[in-house]
Design a protein around this motif. Sequence first.
Motif, PDB file in Angstrom:
ATOM      1  N   TYR A  45       0.836  -1.205   0.000  1.00 35.52           N
ATOM      2  CA  TYR A  45       0.000   0.000   0.000  1.00 35.52           C
ATOM      3  C   TYR A  45       0.867   1.251   0.000  1.00 35.52           C
ATOM      4  CZ  TYR A  45      -3.521   3.355   1.599  1.00 35.52           C
ATOM      5  OH  TYR A  45      -4.344   4.433   1.715  1.00 35.52           O
ATOM      6  N   ASP A  69     -16.261   0.972  11.824  1.00 34.00           N
ATOM      7  CA  ASP A  69     -16.309   0.174  10.601  1.00 34.00           C
ATOM      8  C   ASP A  69     -16.575  -1.292  10.935  1.00 34.00           C
ATOM      9  OD1 ASP A  69     -15.606  -1.308   8.269  1.00 34.00           O
ATOM     10  OD2 ASP A  69     -14.541   0.469   7.545  1.00 34.00           O
ATOM     11  N   ARG A 119     -17.227  -4.033   9.148  1.00 30.39           N
ATOM     12  CA  ARG A 119     -16.536  -5.109   8.414  1.00 30.39           C
ATOM     13  C   ARG A 119     -15.111  -5.287   8.927  1.00 30.39           C
ATOM     14  NH1 ARG A 119     -18.421  -7.752   3.856  1.00 30.39           N
ATOM     15  NH2 ARG A 119     -16.302  -8.261   3.226  1.00 30.39           N
ATOM     16  N   LEU A 120     -14.432  -4.173   9.205  1.00 32.56           N
ATOM     17  CA  LEU A 120     -13.056  -4.287   9.704  1.00 32.56           C
ATOM     18  C   LEU A 120     -13.034  -4.917  11.096  1.00 32.56           C
ATOM     19  CD1 LEU A 120     -11.380  -0.973   8.499  1.00 32.56           C
ATOM     20  CD2 LEU A 120     -10.927  -3.274   7.688  1.00 32.56           C
ATOM     21  N   GLU A 180      -9.721  -8.196   4.232  1.00 29.64           N
ATOM     22  CA  GLU A 180     -10.618  -7.046   4.065  1.00 29.64           C
ATOM     23  C   GLU A 180      -9.808  -5.813   3.657  1.00 29.64           C
ATOM     24  OE1 GLU A 180     -13.688  -6.754   3.787  1.00 29.64           O
ATOM     25  OE2 GLU A 180     -14.013  -4.606   4.008  1.00 29.64           O
ATOM     26  N   VAL A 181      -8.679  -5.602   4.317  1.00 27.79           N
ATOM     27  CA  VAL A 181      -7.802  -4.495   3.919  1.00 27.79           C
ATOM     28  C   VAL A 181      -7.393  -4.680   2.456  1.00 27.79           C
ATOM     29  CG1 VAL A 181      -5.502  -3.489   4.251  1.00 27.79           C
ATOM     30  CG2 VAL A 181      -6.945  -3.941   6.222  1.00 27.79           C
ATOM     31  N   SER A 192      -9.037  -6.109   0.024  1.00 30.18           N
ATOM     32  CA  SER A 192     -10.062  -5.729  -0.959  1.00 30.18           C
ATOM     33  C   SER A 192     -10.346  -4.226  -0.914  1.00 30.18           C
ATOM     34  CB  SER A 192     -11.340  -6.556  -0.783  1.00 30.18           C
ATOM     35  OG  SER A 192     -11.769  -6.530   0.531  1.00 30.18           O
ATOM     36  N   ARG A 193     -10.145  -3.589   0.259  1.00 32.23           N
ATOM     37  CA  ARG A 193     -10.281  -2.116   0.312  1.00 32.23           C
ATOM     38  C   ARG A 193      -9.240  -1.435  -0.581  1.00 32.23           C
ATOM     39  NH1 ARG A 193     -13.066  -0.324   5.148  1.00 32.23           N
ATOM     40  NH2 ARG A 193     -14.581  -1.976   5.402  1.00 32.23           N
ATOM     41  N   SER A 213      -9.473   4.776   1.209  1.00 36.70           N
ATOM     42  CA  SER A 213      -9.925   5.756   2.192  1.00 36.70           C
ATOM     43  C   SER A 213      -8.862   5.850   3.275  1.00 36.70           C
ATOM     44  CB  SER A 213     -11.281   5.323   2.761  1.00 36.70           C
ATOM     45  OG  SER A 213     -11.257   5.354   4.160  1.00 36.70           O
ATOM     46  N   VAL A 259      -7.980   3.048   5.880  1.00 38.14           N
ATOM     47  CA  VAL A 259      -6.968   2.004   5.663  1.00 38.14           C
ATOM     48  C   VAL A 259      -5.613   2.467   6.205  1.00 38.14           C
ATOM     49  CG1 VAL A 259      -5.786   0.603   3.940  1.00 38.14           C
ATOM     50  CG2 VAL A 259      -8.211   1.096   3.670  1.00 38.14           C
TER      51      VAL A 259
END
Lengths: 346, 270
Positions: A175, B61, B63-64, B224-225, B227-228, B234, B237
Amino acid sequence: MRKLVDAYGAGITTVLLLLVAIWTLGMVIAPQATMLDQSLWSLERGTADLTVEIDRTYNELSTAKYDYEHSKDAEARLALDIRIQGLTQKIAELELKEKRPDKVYGLQNYTRMTDIHLQIFMKTIFYAVMVTLLALVVCYPVAYMAALASSGLRATLLLLALVIPYALNELLRIYAWLMILDYQGVINGVLEWFGVTDLAARRWIPFLESPAAVFMAMVYTYVLFMVFPIYNTLETLDRNQIEAARDLGASVPRIHARVIIPHAKPGIAVGCIMTFMLSAGSYSVPQIMTRGQGGDWFSQLVYRQFFEANNWNIGAAYAFSLLAACMVFVFLVMTVFGIRLKDIAR
Amino acid sequence: MTRSEGRAARIVLDVYIGLFLVYLFAPLVVMSVAAFNAYPYPSVTQWRGFTLEWFPALFRDERLMRGLFNSIVIALGVIALSIPFGLAGALVLHRLQSRAGGLLYAIMVSPVLMPGLIIGLSTLIFWRHFSVPGGLFLAMVAQASFIASYCMLMFLARLERFDLTLEEAALDLGASKFMVMRRILFPYLRPTAITASAIAFLQSFENYNTTVFSIGGDWTLVTEVGSRLRFGLSPVVNVVGVVFVVLTVAVATLYVLLSRRHVASDARAS
């Protein structure tokens, strides 16, 4: 076997062997074997010949039915009745075959790999080798410095500075590079200050669309997997050996070539194996750097075969090809460096 | 080599290491700083002022948070599987110095040398024969199959330094084999079991490449991170990133200090 029972007693030995069997057979060998099996068959749908034969059988059946209805002879009617039953059954069988295709074993999933996919496979292996070589050249001095050429607080701090990015989650390392190379990323942002780009007008340099972006992020993400294996072997080298070589008049390159590198061999081999394996099999780096758009990396093809095309047979064949490439690499490195499997995992 | 040449080489090496460290840390600084930027798209060049507003957004959040919970459940399961497997494997290998031992060793080490996606996929294919679809359970099994290898290697390394005369002495004094195991071998291996559990937890928690192929429709914090990062970046993350960086720095410092103290005490002992 007797050694085990002698050492631990029969009861404990049984428990130990059971645990080992569950792990090695149930979680390592059997899954690999089923994956290999899955890659070796495919479902062959009914061919055109089959359709023609079904049509012809239907024709025969209607003729026989017509004859049956218009025949007065009891014996002929009995023969026709048997014939009709036989034809009906044949149609049912043929139609079942058409609906439920045959499981055909063979190498078709491997040989049907299209040119583009094969090209991506070769490219992935090539890039992974490049990442490995680059990492080796970059990391050898770092590992040398951390293990042999510093001491006290400096050595501790350097080690810490290497451990932190190594231990940080892989996705976050990727990232970080995504943020740098993104359309609105650091480089484009800085270039905007000089008027080269204009983010509001969507005028930016699309670094992410170049395969080099994946390559750069990959080097960054896996480079430290080369440092630590080399560091670990170098740490066991007695510094007196270097001193002795120096006192005897050896030059710096000669000390590295004759004392340090031979000692670091197992570490270099492990570093190369890990770096290659991680890059060749990496799904995270290409997926994140290309936002799931690009298909430049073989792991993405494998993912698509499984979860988008839903063709597990071809997917398994692709996955197995990747595994085979990694096994060949491990074997090559072990041969070149003259080390055994025992030396690897220390 | 003259002294001045040595000093020049030293400076070159120092500069090189300095550049390498900048290369390692600059991207992480960029990522962390963006978590405090009021701009709603993660950026450091478009600075809209310092803010902490993204931190509470993280905890809201769902989902996180759910992913965090799933990650912890999986990691605990992985410890429960890989410690017994790794320990049993090491105990067996320790006593088998034959050809069979070599083969068994190769099988046990092989998951470490395999790409993570292969492990995830083969587990997925295997369990489909028992109608078990991808999910938290399969992610746990897939992870445990290679994390057990790391545990095995750690136990084996410790066992190789084990003083066999202790065991013989206990047996001579009339202890049963079970007793020897419980009173001598297990206490000797306990520190390794603790370290191995910690490593297993971290390995499991951080894993992406194996998990994403075996988790089906479910998710962990890391997937999940992942797919974010593909859809809709945002600063939340980046907040996750900052939390990870802080935790990693803490754990790494602890690790380095402990291992240095270990080295120092070894040096004193010898």
